[in-house]
Design an enzyme around this catalytic site. Structure first.
Site, PDB file in Angstrom:
ATOM      1  N   LEU A 193      44.381  37.369  32.040  1.00 36.61           N
ATOM      2  CA  LEU A 193      45.160  36.245  31.519  1.00 36.61           C
ATOM      3  C   LEU A 193      45.484  36.408  30.038  1.00 36.61           C
ATOM      4  CD1 LEU A 193      43.463  33.232  33.322  1.00 36.61           C
ATOM      5  CD2 LEU A 193      45.747  34.177  33.738  1.00 36.61           C
ATOM      6  N   GLU A 194      44.688  37.175  29.323  1.00 34.47           N
ATOM      7  CA  GLU A 194      44.930  37.375  27.894  1.00 34.47           C
ATOM      8  C   GLU A 194      45.911  38.510  27.604  1.00 34.47           C
ATOM      9  OE1 GLU A 194      41.893  34.813  28.595  1.00 34.47           O
ATOM     10  OE2 GLU A 194      41.631  36.917  29.124  1.00 34.47           O
ATOM     11  N   ALA A 236      35.911  34.711  46.269  1.00 33.70           N
ATOM     12  CA  ALA A 236      35.755  33.603  47.210  1.00 33.70           C
ATOM     13  C   ALA A 236      36.474  32.330  46.772  1.00 33.70           C
ATOM     14  CB  ALA A 236      34.271  33.307  47.403  1.00 33.70           C
ATOM     15  N   THR A 237      37.059  32.318  45.569  1.00 36.28           N
ATOM     16  CA  THR A 237      37.694  31.095  45.066  1.00 36.28           C
ATOM     17  C   THR A 237      39.184  31.317  44.809  1.00 36.28           C
ATOM     18  OG1 THR A 237      37.365  31.591  42.722  1.00 36.28           O
ATOM     19  CG2 THR A 237      35.522  30.547  43.886  1.00 36.28           C
ATOM     20  N   HIS A 291      40.559  31.227  42.019  1.00 32.71           N
ATOM     21  CA  HIS A 291      40.751  31.823  40.697  1.00 32.71           C
ATOM     22  C   HIS A 291      41.594  33.096  40.798  1.00 32.71           C
ATOM     23  CE1 HIS A 291      39.908  32.554  36.503  1.00 32.71           C
ATOM     24  NE2 HIS A 291      39.420  33.757  36.775  1.00 32.71           N
ATOM     25  N   ASN A 315      53.900  46.844  33.938  1.00 29.32           N
ATOM     26  CA  ASN A 315      52.827  45.994  34.457  1.00 29.32           C
ATOM     27  C   ASN A 315      51.916  46.801  35.365  1.00 29.32           C
ATOM     28  OD1 ASN A 315      51.142  44.075  35.524  1.00 29.32           O
ATOM     29  ND2 ASN A 315      52.772  42.684  36.142  1.00 29.32           N
ATOM     30  N   ARG A 319      44.216  52.857  43.846  1.00 28.49           N
ATOM     31  CA  ARG A 319      45.380  52.651  42.989  1.00 28.49           C
ATOM     32  C   ARG A 319      45.159  53.134  41.561  1.00 28.49           C
ATOM     33  NH1 ARG A 319      45.442  49.958  47.240  1.00 28.49           N
ATOM     34  NH2 ARG A 319      47.346  49.143  48.188  1.00 28.49           N
TER      35      ARG A 319
END
Length: 180
Positions: free
Chosen positions: A58-59, A86-87, A89, A113, A127
């Site tokens: 995110l940064e 599992a979330t 996020h 990217n 990858r």
């Protein structure tokens, strides 16, 4: 499957190119493989680079935006890895980091990217590994190709339609008014 995708010929330059590699090393071994691939591609093109690390994916867009405002890089290589957990996020990090990079790209920044978004560690290794899919090199190559296009088309910043200076003058703007 590695080796089945088409790869553009390496971008070439007649003036120096400097990139910033921005990496989120949450999965250190994955990040290191991607850095290795990116560095090799940049060096093979004759360009130079600096490398910074940020806390997470995110940064990465924020760091690129800061570097664009305060430094002199021609382009950027975003590297990181987000593995589904599992979330929800995972979706937030994947979507928002990608959206941030896309928005910066639409402002004219040349960004490759290389933030991997995968289901599991095996996919990440496949990858990232320079001997397999080598997505770090792919991200560096993408940034280099965008820099080449930018140099081909000129140095104007921003996006959108800019009228021809004569058309602008004929539309009623005084001739001595700056147009760009």
């Amino acid at each position: 499957m590695a080796g089945t995708e088409y790869t553009l010929p390496r971008a070439t330059f007649d003036k120096p190119v400097k990139l910033l590699i921005v990496v989120a090393p949450f999965y250190r071994d994955i990040a290191d493989m991607m850095i290795e691939g990116a560095k090799a591609e940049i060096e093979a093109s004759g360009a130079t680079y600096d490398l910074i690390e940020v806390p997470g994916a995110l940064e990465i867009p924020t760091s690129i935006g800061i570097a664009e405002r305060l430094s002199n890089f021609d382009g950027y290589v975003a590297l990181g890895c987000v593995i589904r957990g599992a979330t929800t996020h995972y979706e937030t990090v994947c979507n928002d980091s990608s959206r941030g990079i896309t928005l910066l790209g639409l402002q004219g920044l040349c960004i490759g990217n290389g933030i991997l978004t995968v289901e599991n560690r095996d996919q990440a290794v496949e990858r990232a590994d320079p001997e397999q899919m080598n997505k770090g090199a792919g991200a560096a190559a993408a940034a280099l190709h965008l820099i080449a296009l930018t140099r081909k088309w000129g140095t104007r910043k921003g996006v959108g339609f800019m009228p021809d200076a004569e058309e602008y003058r004929l539309a009623g703007t005084p001739k001595d008014t700056p147009t760009a």
